[in-house]
Design a protein around this motif. Structure first.
Motif, short mmCIF file in Angstrom:
data_model
loop_
_atom_site.label_atom_id
_atom_site.label_comp_id
_atom_site.label_asym_id
_atom_site.label_seq_id
_atom_site.Cartn_x
_atom_site.Cartn_y
_atom_site.Cartn_z
N TYR B 156 -36.06 -54.78 47.25
CA TYR B 156 -35.17 -53.62 47.43
C TYR B 156 -34.14 -53.89 48.52
CZ TYR B 156 -33.41 -48.96 48.27
OH TYR B 156 -32.57 -47.88 48.43
N TRP B 157 -34.61 -54.44 49.63
CA TRP B 157 -33.67 -54.69 50.73
C TRP B 157 -32.61 -55.71 50.33
CZ3 TRP B 157 -33.71 -50.89 53.76
CH2 TRP B 157 -34.88 -50.28 54.20
N ILE B 158 -33.02 -56.69 49.54
CA ILE B 158 -32.03 -57.67 49.06
C ILE B 158 -30.96 -56.96 48.24
CG2 ILE B 158 -31.67 -59.62 47.49
CD1 ILE B 158 -34.47 -60.63 48.36
N GLY B 159 -31.43 -56.10 47.34
CA GLY B 159 -30.48 -55.41 46.47
C GLY B 159 -29.61 -54.40 47.21
N ALA B 160 -30.17 -53.79 48.25
CA ALA B 160 -29.44 -52.72 48.93
C ALA B 160 -28.60 -53.22 50.10
CB ALA B 160 -30.42 -51.65 49.41
N ILE B 161 -29.17 -54.09 50.89
CA ILE B 161 -28.49 -54.52 52.11
C ILE B 161 -27.65 -55.77 51.88
CG2 ILE B 161 -28.79 -55.35 54.47
CD1 ILE B 161 -29.56 -52.51 54.34
N ALA B 162 -28.31 -56.83 51.39
CA ALA B 162 -27.61 -58.10 51.28
C ALA B 162 -26.51 -58.07 50.23
CB ALA B 162 -28.61 -59.22 50.96
N SER B 163 -26.76 -57.38 49.13
CA SER B 163 -25.77 -57.44 48.05
C SER B 163 -24.72 -56.35 48.16
CB SER B 163 -26.47 -57.32 46.69
OG SER B 163 -26.81 -55.98 46.43
N THR B 164 -24.99 -55.30 48.90
CA THR B 164 -24.07 -54.17 48.88
C THR B 164 -23.63 -53.72 50.29
OG1 THR B 164 -25.25 -53.39 46.91
CG2 THR B 164 -23.67 -51.89 47.90
N PHE B 165 -24.59 -53.35 51.13
CA PHE B 165 -24.22 -52.75 52.41
C PHE B 165 -23.39 -53.71 53.28
CE2 PHE B 165 -24.89 -51.42 56.82
CZ PHE B 165 -24.63 -50.06 56.74
N ILE B 166 -23.87 -54.91 53.44
CA ILE B 166 -23.15 -55.86 54.30
C ILE B 166 -21.80 -56.26 53.69
CG2 ILE B 166 -23.22 -58.19 55.29
CD1 ILE B 166 -26.26 -57.79 55.66
N PRO B 167 -21.77 -56.68 52.41
CA PRO B 167 -20.45 -57.03 51.83
C PRO B 167 -19.49 -55.84 51.83
CG PRO B 167 -22.22 -57.86 50.45
CD PRO B 167 -22.87 -56.98 51.47
N TRP B 168 -20.00 -54.67 51.52
CA TRP B 168 -19.13 -53.49 51.47
C TRP B 168 -18.49 -53.22 52.82
CZ3 TRP B 168 -16.84 -50.14 48.29
CH2 TRP B 168 -16.44 -48.90 48.79
N ASN B 169 -19.28 -53.30 53.87
CA ASN B 169 -18.75 -52.99 55.20
C ASN B 169 -17.82 -54.09 55.71
OD1 ASN B 169 -19.85 -50.41 56.65
ND2 ASN B 169 -21.49 -51.12 55.32
N LEU B 170 -18.18 -55.33 55.48
CA LEU B 170 -17.30 -56.41 55.90
C LEU B 170 -15.97 -56.35 55.14
CD1 LEU B 170 -19.76 -59.44 56.21
CD2 LEU B 170 -18.76 -58.06 58.05
N ALA B 171 -16.05 -56.04 53.85
CA ALA B 171 -14.82 -55.96 53.05
C ALA B 171 -13.97 -54.76 53.46
CB ALA B 171 -15.17 -55.88 51.57
N THR B 172 -14.63 -53.67 53.81
CA THR B 172 -13.88 -52.51 54.31
C THR B 172 -13.11 -52.89 55.56
OG1 THR B 172 -15.48 -50.91 53.44
CG2 THR B 172 -14.09 -50.18 55.26
N LEU B 173 -13.78 -53.59 56.46
CA LEU B 173 -13.13 -54.00 57.70
C LEU B 173 -11.94 -54.92 57.41
CD1 LEU B 173 -13.23 -53.92 60.79
CD2 LEU B 173 -14.75 -55.92 60.73
N ALA B 174 -12.16 -55.86 56.50
CA ALA B 174 -11.07 -56.77 56.15
C ALA B 174 -9.91 -56.01 55.54
CB ALA B 174 -11.58 -57.84 55.17
N GLY B 175 -10.21 -55.06 54.67
CA GLY B 175 -9.14 -54.32 54.00
C GLY B 175 -8.35 -53.46 54.96
#
Lengths: 115, 290
Positions: B156-175
């Motif tokens: 679950y953590w892989i699916g929720a954190i590694a695949s979504t939460f971290i990429p989403w937040n890093l990409a938000t910052l980049a954008g």
């Protein structure tokens, strides 16, 4: 740097978190009736396809009703679906979808979506 | 009631959690490897979608701090995009809260579906799991649990954190920080990533006629609602997703049980393949499958 919208983020969290937590934290929900379980098994496919369909078929403007949209996005999503079914590879499907859209827009076959 | 899905109610939670060697199910390690492959695809989607969100927030006048607060505290992509429109339109915060509540109500269905699987996870961790429960996390984890026939918290953590939460937040910052250098991200086809990812995930969850009917019904209900009912009622077109998500499964349940019974009962190689999420294939010599 402005921080005025941070309280809004907290408010949005406050109305979002309960729906996320209730099923995971409510003790009586771990023994659901069979009918409810059968229903919940179907929620994922229904919600995900609804999200995809609305995203590619409905366009909204600031000052007007939503309109039905037909475009290369349909082809791209269908291609992604085909790749996923054929190869069971979502990453490949996404790459194909993006490639179709990029080529279509670059060659003028499809218009860019409104900003 | 289908007979080929994991029995969520016929055994104590503790017994289920220890049942790591259920005959005929995919091994946890193998399934987790597949989960990681799937998570990579979702991470790509989260990066693209999050980047577009950061760009949109920047254009709407959000500061990087505000955009990041939305992505970390709210962490709900569709609601975040909608909130940009609300803020730009000058909507009052109570109205924004109400619309956000409505838009994110679908998570209740996800959490209820995951709840039986998570019964053995300590409550504090379940509380944290709830915050990172998204469309993607639900689809990835439920597919993984189905394959192995039990709960895998790390999955679950892989699916929720590694695949979504971290990429989403890093990409938000980049954008929001660096997005000004890109004239029009739609030229890059970023806008197609989200719907394509959703349909791909849906395909991975369809294993029988009922799921198929529910999927078609969900879309067939959501679009007309968004086009016609939502303007008439004065609500967001995106509420069509909720209506489709609630009514679609009811339509799926109308499929008679005799027709719904699929030819791939859980515990067979065919079922493991059909329940597997996109991005995976069963090796011919996979162990533990009849």
């Amino acid at each position: 740097m402005s921080a005025e919208l941070i309280p809004l983020a907290v408010v949005m969290f406050a109305v979002t978190y309960p729906s996320r937590a209730l099923g995971l934290l409510a003790p009586r929900l771990d023994r659901l009736p069979k009918g409810v379980i059968a229903y919940l098994q179907l929620v994922g496919p229904a919600v995900l396809t609804a999200l995809a369909a609305v995203a590619i078929m409905v366009r909204t403007a600031d000052d007007g009703p939503p309109v039905f949209h037909i475009g290369v996005e349909w082809v791209a999503v269908a291609a992604c679906l085909g790749v996923v079914i054929w190869r069971r590879n979502l990453l490949l499907g996404l790459l194909v979808a993006v490639a179709i859209v990029v080529v279509a827009r670059a060659t003028g076959l499809a218009a860019l979506p409104p900003a | 009631m289908r007979e080929d899905v994991p029995a969520l109610t016929d055994a104590p939670a503790g017994e289920r959690a220890e049942d790591t060697a259920t005959p005929g199910t995919a091994s946890p390690d193998e399934s987790r490897r597949r989960l990681i492959v799937e998570a990579l695809g979702i991470a790509v989607s989260a990066i693209g979608f999050g980047f577009v969100y950061g760009l949109s927030a920047r254009e709407a006048g959000f500061s990087p701090l505000e955009a990041m607060a939305m992505s970390t505290i709210v962490f709900a992509g569709a609601a975040q995009f909608a909130a940009i429109g609300y803020v730009v339109a000058g909507l009052a915060w109570p109205a924004i809260a109400l619309l956000t509540l409505l838009l994110n109500a679908r998570h209740l269905l996800y959490s209820a579906a995951l709840g039986p699987w998570m019964a053995d996870v300590p409550r504090p961790r379940r509380a944290l799991m709830a915050h990172v429960l998204t469309d993607e996390a639900f689809a990835l984890s439920i597919g993984h649990f189905r394959r192995i026939g039990r709960t895998d918290e790390a999955g679950y953590w892989i699916g929720a954190i590694a695949s979504t939460f971290i990429p989403w937040n890093l990409a938000t910052l980049a954008g929001v920080v660096a997005g000004g250098s890109i004239a029009d991200p739609n030229v890059l086809g970023i806008d197609i990533i989200f719907p394509a990812a959703m349909i791909g995930l849906a395909a991975g969850l369809i294993s029988g006629r009922r799921e198929l009917v529910a999927a078609f019904a969900g879309a067939a209900i959501a679009v007309p609602w968004a086009l016609f009912a939502s303007p008439a009622l004065g609500v967001e077109p995106s509420t069509g997703v909720i209506v489709g998500g609630v009514v679609g499964p009811l339509v799926g349940l109308l499929v008679p049980a005799t027709l719904a019974a699929e030819g791939a009962p859980l515990g067979t190689r065919e079922s493991a393949e059909r329940f597997a999420m996109p991005g995976t294939r069963l090796d011919d010599d996979a162990e533990g499958l009849p």
